[in-house]
Design an enzyme around this catalytic site. Structure first.
Site, mmCIF file in Angstrom:
data_model
loop_
_atom_site.group_PDB
_atom_site.id
_atom_site.type_symbol
_atom_site.label_atom_id
_atom_site.label_comp_id
_atom_site.label_asym_id
_atom_site.label_seq_id
_atom_site.Cartn_x
_atom_site.Cartn_y
_atom_site.Cartn_z
ATOM 1 N N ASP A 193 6.464 0.481 -10.231
ATOM 2 C CA ASP A 193 4.788 0.515 -10.202
ATOM 3 C C ASP A 193 5.718 2.000 -9.280
ATOM 4 O O ASP A 193 6.640 2.799 -9.422
ATOM 5 C CB ASP A 193 4.292 -0.038 -9.425
ATOM 6 C CG ASP A 193 4.851 -0.782 -8.136
ATOM 7 O OD1 ASP A 193 5.942 -0.070 -7.781
ATOM 8 O OD2 ASP A 193 4.516 -1.730 -7.458
ATOM 9 N N HIS A 242 7.054 0.543 -5.902
ATOM 10 C CA HIS A 242 9.554 0.523 -5.760
ATOM 11 C C HIS A 242 10.189 0.238 -6.983
ATOM 12 O O HIS A 242 9.527 1.130 -7.958
ATOM 13 C CB HIS A 242 8.733 -1.504 -6.233
ATOM 14 C CG HIS A 242 7.686 -1.983 -4.981
ATOM 15 N ND1 HIS A 242 6.446 -2.144 -5.115
ATOM 16 C CD2 HIS A 242 8.103 -2.270 -4.130
ATOM 17 C CE1 HIS A 242 5.663 -2.637 -4.262
ATOM 18 N NE2 HIS A 242 7.115 -2.495 -3.295
ATOM 19 N N SER A 262 9.036 -5.850 1.137
ATOM 20 C CA SER A 262 9.148 -5.495 -0.718
ATOM 21 C C SER A 262 10.474 -5.366 -0.991
ATOM 22 O O SER A 262 10.358 -5.827 -2.687
ATOM 23 C CB SER A 262 8.041 -5.747 -0.960
ATOM 24 O OG SER A 262 8.069 -3.314 -0.428
#
Ligand SMILES: *[C@@H]1O[C@H](CO)[C@@H](O)[C@H](O)[C@H]1NC(C)=O
Length: 355
Positions: free
Chosen positions: A330, A333, A46
């Protein structure tokens, strides 16, 4: 008169020639110091996924608000942050393009392909079990996609130019976080059979074999982004504090990765390969937030995160007002601001060694 006239023109000619040669030397030096990078490729998870997961069937996605809140036109693109990611800032900084597009985007133009793409898939890992748990693209499949990409590139620009692009491009890999943070520390599949150190060796063997494969496909400039201090990710913290045991797993992996790089260098002649110290920069954010204008380090900007994935809940009304004050967006991340600072540090430091 005639003789003197021809003398003047000879010296004028000399001056012009000198100026041309000076200009060429100057141009050469300028280009050598500011080597044009034809393309950038990203592989991994990610931290480099600019939207590939939008096109696969998985719950690991960032294509809903508040993701993309501070992106161009406030669009959620699948990037797991409030805005851009490290690959976007790197291609911008290298003068390649403004954003690094995801390979799976069906609307990709030829010009997008030629200057590079991201093959990353949020949630993936080096270990096949990690991508199976998360139902995302396994790392080996990203390398398969790159082979498919290479065929498409040859079709677009021909063999010779494709090989020039591929050998001068910069390849970045960011992977391993999910193998530890999701797989090893949440499930028994690996932790029941491997110590942290054995699991690290297992992962690094897979890593090395994929790097050899990329080299055989003509990659000659590779940057490996190391693991963040995993025990300090908000999702892994315990009562707000970093978990030392998990941090040690990340440090051990990073040391092993450095050793792997040293082992690969003599085996793969002509390869420039460096480690990009993501770990140290994020630790600096956490230990000295004020230095970077951050105020919050222990939790993300979107307070309502899923307890399993650490991702923002859809359309959460509790998201913070100014994400630039947060290291994390979050619980896993980082904020766009954090990614921008990291990319700028990499551009001034490790990436220079790949040019
Ligand atoms: C992961 O899966 C692929 C495809 O099935 C296989 O080729 C590869 O050997 C597997 N890797 C490991 C380390 O088991």
């Amino acid at each position: 008169m005639e003789r003197s006239g021809s003398l003047i023109s000879a010296s004028t000619l000399g001056t012009i020639l000198l100026m041309i040669s000076f200009f060429q030397t100057w141009k050469f030096i300028a280009e050598a110091k500011n080597v044009p990078v034809p393309a950038v490729f990203f592989f991994g998870d990610s931290y480099g996924d600019t939207g590939n997961n939008d096109y696969i069937s998985t719950s690991i996605k960032g294509n809903f608000p508040p993701y993309g809140r501070d992106f161009i036109h406030h669009i959620p693109t699948g990037r797991l942050s409030n805005g851009k990611l490290i690959p976007d800032y790197i291609v911008e900084g290298l003068g390649v393009k403004d954003l690094l597009p995801p390979y799976l985007d069906p609307k990709l133009q030829d010009s997008d392909l030629i200057t590079g793409v991201s093959f990353d898939s949020a949630g993936t890992g080096l270990d096949n079990i990690t991508s199976t748990i998360q139902e995302v693209i396994p790392f080996w499949k990203e390398v398969e996609y790159f082979k498919e990409y290479k065929t498409r590139l040859i079709g677009l620009v021909g063999d010779e130019r494709a090989n020039m692009i591929l050998s001068e491009a910069i390849y970045f890999i960011v992977i391993g976080t999910n193998d530890f943070a999701v797989n090893y520390y949440n499930y028994p599949f690996r932790s029941a059979h491997y110590t942290v150190s054995q699991y690290t060796d297992f992962l690094l063997q897979i890593y090395a074999s994929h790097i050899k494969e990329l080299y055989s496909l003509n990659a000659r400039k590779i940057g490996l982004i190391n693991l963040p201090p995993l025990g300090c990710l908000p999702i892994k913290r315990s009562k707000g504090e970093c978990v030392e045991e998990i941090n040690q797993a990340a440090s051990g992996f990073n040391e092993g990765m450095n050793a792997m790089i040293e082992h690969l260098k003599p085996v793969l002649p002509g390869l420039k390969i460096v480690s990009l110290d993501y770990h140290a920069v994020i630790l600096d954010f956490i230990q000295n937030p004020g230095k970077f204008g951050f105020q919050v380090t222990a939790n993300g900007c979107c307070f309502a995160t899923d307890t399993e994935t650490g991702f923002c809940k859809k359309f959460t009304p509790f998201t913070c007002a100014d994400a630039d004050k947060y290291v994390f967006f979050d619980s896993v991340h980082l904020s766009q601001k954090a990614y921008q600072v990291i990319a700028n540090i990499f551009l001034r430091r490790e990436i220079l060694r790949l040019l």
